[in-house]
Design a protein around this motif. Structure first.
Motif, short mmCIF file in Angstrom:
data_model
loop_
_atom_site.label_atom_id
_atom_site.label_comp_id
_atom_site.label_asym_id
_atom_site.label_seq_id
_atom_site.Cartn_x
_atom_site.Cartn_y
_atom_site.Cartn_z
N PRO A 29 101.76 68.11 -66.40
CA PRO A 29 102.33 68.31 -67.74
C PRO A 29 102.58 66.98 -68.44
CG PRO A 29 103.53 69.59 -66.09
CD PRO A 29 102.65 68.64 -65.34
N THR A 30 102.45 66.99 -69.77
CA THR A 30 102.77 65.78 -70.54
C THR A 30 104.23 65.77 -71.00
OG1 THR A 30 101.89 66.88 -72.53
CG2 THR A 30 100.43 65.37 -71.37
N LYS A 31 104.90 66.92 -70.90
CA LYS A 31 106.33 66.94 -71.20
C LYS A 31 107.06 66.29 -70.03
CE LYS A 31 108.20 70.60 -73.14
NZ LYS A 31 108.89 70.16 -74.38
N MET A 32 107.96 65.35 -70.33
CA MET A 32 108.63 64.58 -69.28
C MET A 32 110.14 64.64 -69.43
SD MET A 32 106.25 61.16 -69.21
CE MET A 32 107.12 60.48 -67.80
N LYS A 33 110.83 64.38 -68.32
CA LYS A 33 112.28 64.24 -68.35
C LYS A 33 112.62 62.77 -68.46
CE LYS A 33 113.60 68.33 -65.68
NZ LYS A 33 114.27 68.82 -64.44
N ARG A 34 113.50 62.46 -69.39
CA ARG A 34 113.96 61.08 -69.56
C ARG A 34 115.41 61.00 -69.12
NH1 ARG A 34 115.69 58.20 -75.01
NH2 ARG A 34 116.16 56.13 -74.21
N VAL A 35 115.68 60.18 -68.15
CA VAL A 35 117.05 59.99 -67.67
C VAL A 35 117.75 59.01 -68.58
CG1 VAL A 35 118.48 59.26 -65.75
CG2 VAL A 35 116.33 60.46 -65.30
N LEU A 36 118.88 59.43 -69.13
CA LEU A 36 119.63 58.58 -70.06
C LEU A 36 120.43 57.53 -69.30
CD1 LEU A 36 120.97 61.31 -72.50
CD2 LEU A 36 119.01 59.82 -72.83
N GLU A 37 120.46 56.35 -69.88
CA GLU A 37 121.25 55.28 -69.28
C GLU A 37 122.73 55.51 -69.56
OE1 GLU A 37 119.80 51.63 -70.81
OE2 GLU A 37 117.77 51.89 -70.00
N GLU A 38 123.57 54.89 -68.79
CA GLU A 38 125.01 55.08 -68.93
C GLU A 38 125.47 54.71 -70.34
OE1 GLU A 38 129.18 53.67 -66.75
OE2 GLU A 38 127.23 53.03 -65.97
N GLY A 39 126.21 55.62 -70.95
CA GLY A 39 126.70 55.38 -72.30
C GLY A 39 125.75 55.81 -73.39
N GLU A 40 124.50 56.16 -73.02
CA GLU A 40 123.51 56.59 -74.00
C GLU A 40 123.63 58.09 -74.17
OE1 GLU A 40 118.67 56.24 -74.75
OE2 GLU A 40 119.55 55.85 -72.78
N ALA A 41 123.53 58.57 -75.41
CA ALA A 41 123.68 60.00 -75.67
C ALA A 41 122.43 60.55 -76.29
CB ALA A 41 124.87 60.24 -76.60
N ALA A 42 122.13 61.80 -75.91
CA ALA A 42 121.03 62.49 -76.56
C ALA A 42 121.43 62.85 -77.98
CB ALA A 42 120.67 63.77 -75.79
N MET A 54 114.46 66.29 -72.30
CA MET A 54 113.03 66.52 -72.23
C MET A 54 112.34 65.77 -73.37
SD MET A 54 112.83 68.26 -69.54
CE MET A 54 111.06 68.54 -69.58
N VAL A 55 111.24 65.13 -73.05
CA VAL A 55 110.49 64.34 -74.03
C VAL A 55 109.09 64.92 -74.18
CG1 VAL A 55 109.53 62.07 -74.56
CG2 VAL A 55 111.77 62.25 -73.47
N ALA A 68 107.08 57.03 -73.13
CA ALA A 68 106.83 58.13 -72.18
C ALA A 68 105.38 58.14 -71.73
CB ALA A 68 107.22 59.46 -72.82
N MET A 69 104.46 57.86 -72.66
CA MET A 69 103.04 57.84 -72.30
C MET A 69 102.76 56.72 -71.31
SD MET A 69 100.01 58.95 -72.29
CE MET A 69 99.68 60.14 -73.59
N GLU A 70 103.38 55.57 -71.51
CA GLU A 70 103.21 54.46 -70.56
C GLU A 70 103.70 54.85 -69.17
OE1 GLU A 70 104.94 49.96 -69.77
OE2 GLU A 70 104.84 50.70 -71.84
#
Length: 364
Positions: A29-42, A54-55, A68-70
């Motif tokens: 799949p090209t849809k990916m999960k991005r883990v947020l860094e501490e203090g970063e909000a969606a 999800m990205v 995400a593509m990289e």
């Protein structure tokens, strides 16, 4: 080292060493999960409450998130394919219809400056799909997850003025099916991923519009158990997915159906090419594998007012059964066996001398 072929879309990325008569070994799949860094909000969330989002790496066929593509390509090339850092090989990408110039340049820049590839090439999916069935001229109707491309190809080149891109695809057909199933199963909570699987299992295409109208009134129902134990009834809804491609008003579009779009597009090409184009038509994408779809397409084609009616290409017997789904990748594998040995690709030296714009000169 053999060249790698990459065919990315809104739903799946297909990759592997160029082997023309085989399915791509890596399909993810090209849809990916991005883990947020501490203090970063969606977006829309408070800090500290969300750990991952999800990205959508690719939207409507085009790359929308290059970070995400990289990450996705790094995983595919070094983990799945087996490249080693410092010993990267050559790579060929497929391109959807009407890819903007700046996206082409971003891709070639990423490949040479981040992945340090030794050679690069890109070619349009319509051309490659025809290569997979042994043609250099013809028409493709590519029904992707996020878009539909209708493209006449003359002597290995897309006739862009006669081509058309629609910002609808399999995802919109899935959403349509979800709406229809919800109407007949109001008490069931449907997850869109479950509807996607239901579409793949049950969707059928009526043989003509008359049969579709008949099925709306009297279609045998089946029951399907969802992963969470809920039971859903599926009847006439299974036919609406395919019908929407021939009657786009079902999707709320003021457009002609795919057969008429094809014939209209080809009418913009010189008349001496019409027979060669229409009589070598290819259906691509997962939706093209729907039960009854090819039969309905040919039925509609036979009703066309065009002097030359569209006819579907029969794939070579030695090609895999999933040709319609993977035709662009397989055509890319065929082309990779030509462009790299014959030095028709973009080399590292050419990129260093000219920059990303070299892609428009070497890849066309």
């Amino acid at each position: 080292m053999e060249a790698v072929v990459v065919d990315y879309g809104s739903k799946l990325l297909k990759a592997g060493i160029a082997s023309p008569d085989q399915d791509p070994p890596c399909i993810i799949p090209t849809k990916m999960k991005r883990v947020l860094e501490e203090g970063e909000a969606a977006e829309g969330e408070g800090t500290g409450n969300v750990e991952e989002v999800m990205v959508d790496t690719v939207v409507r066929g085009f790359v929308s998130d290059w970070d995400a593509m990289e990450d996705l390509l790094h995983h595919v090339l070094y983990t799945n394919i087996g490249w080693e850092i410092g010993d990267e090989g050559q790579i060929l990408f497929t391109e959807p219809l009407f890819t903007p110039k700046y996206l082409r340049e971003q891709l070639v820049q990423l490949m040479f400056e981040t992945f340090n590839v030794s050679g690069f090439y890109a070619s349009e999916q319509a051309v490659l799909s025809l290569y997979a069935v042994g043609r250099i001229s013809g028409c493709t109707i590519d029904i992707g997850h996020g878009k539909i491309d209708v493209a006449p190809v003359c002597e290995g080149a897309v006739h862009h003025i006669a081509s058309k891109r629609f910002e609808v695809g399999g995802v919109d057909l899935t959403n349509l099916l979800a709406q229809e199933l919800q109407k007949s199963n109001p008490s069931v909570n449907l997850d869109i991923s479950d509807v996607e699987k239901i579409k793949e299992l049950y969707a059928k295409c009526a043989s003509d519009q008359l049969e579709f109208e008949k099925m709306k009134n009297s279609c045998p129902a089946e029951q399907h158990t969802l992963p969470d134990g809920q039971v859903i009834t599926i009847g006439k809804e299974r036919y609406i997915v395919g019908e929407a491609l021939f009657q786009p008003h079902i999707l709320g579009l003021e457009e002609y159906g795919i057969v008429d779009q094809l014939v209209t597009g080809v009418s913009n090409v010189a008349s001496e090419y019409h027979r060669q184009l229409l009589e070598n038509t290819m259906l691509c994408g997962g939706t093209a594998s729907m039960i009854g779809f090819e039969r309905r397409f040919q039925s509609e084609a036979n009703l066309s007012t065009s002097a030359i009616r569209p006819a579907l290409v029969k794939p070579p017997e030695y090609m895999p059964e999933n040709l319609a789904r993977n035709s662009a990748w397989m055509g890319g594998a065929i082309l990779a066996k030509v462009v790299f040995p014959q030095n028709q690709h973009v080399t590292k030296g050419e990129y260093d001398e000219t920059g990303p714009a070299i892609v428009h000169k070497k890849c066309f």
